[in-house]
Scaffold this motif. Sequence first.
Motif, PDB file in Angstrom:
ATOM      1  N   UNK A 187      41.235  30.829  36.699  1.00 22.66           N
ATOM      2  CA  UNK A 187      40.934  31.263  38.056  1.00 22.66           C
ATOM      3  C   UNK A 187      40.269  32.639  38.055  1.00 22.66           C
ATOM      4  N   UNK A 188      40.745  33.540  37.217  1.00 20.94           N
ATOM      5  CA  UNK A 188      40.158  34.880  37.128  1.00 20.94           C
ATOM      6  C   UNK A 188      38.703  34.819  36.683  1.00 20.94           C
ATOM      7  N   UNK A 189      38.388  33.926  35.774  1.00 14.90           N
ATOM      8  CA  UNK A 189      37.008  33.780  35.302  1.00 14.90           C
ATOM      9  C   UNK A 189      36.114  33.214  36.411  1.00 14.90           C
ATOM     10  N   UNK A 190      36.635  32.258  37.172  1.00 19.19           N
ATOM     11  CA  UNK A 190      35.821  31.585  38.179  1.00 19.19           C
ATOM     12  C   UNK A 190      35.651  32.381  39.466  1.00 19.19           C
ATOM     13  N   UNK A 191      36.634  33.182  39.844  1.00 18.22           N
ATOM     14  CA  UNK A 191      36.594  33.878  41.125  1.00 18.22           C
ATOM     15  C   UNK A 191      35.608  35.051  41.048  1.00 18.22           C
ATOM     16  N   UNK A 192      34.915  35.320  42.164  1.00 14.90           N
ATOM     17  CA  UNK A 192      33.918  36.391  42.173  1.00 14.90           C
ATOM     18  C   UNK A 192      34.535  37.766  42.357  1.00 14.90           C
ATOM     19  N   UNK A 193      35.429  37.908  43.319  1.00 18.87           N
ATOM     20  CA  UNK A 193      36.007  39.221  43.621  1.00 18.87           C
ATOM     21  C   UNK A 193      37.527  39.129  43.599  1.00 18.87           C
TER      22      UNK A 193
END
Length: 65
Positions: A29-35
Amino acid sequence: MELFADINWALIAPILFIQVILLVVAVIDLIKIEKTNGPKWVWAIVILVVNIIGPILYFVIGRRN
């Protein structure tokens, strides 16, 4: 090796399994999320270092809606 023989794996295995699943889902999720709320590199350290609590903190505090 007696140390490992004395461990009650029926109690430890589910906790380890939950920890690994939380860790993997949080990193993906951290890799995929923008901010995020704060720098991503700080959240990566929190997720990886603070065992079971780190991913939970990330999902509760770190994600932006």
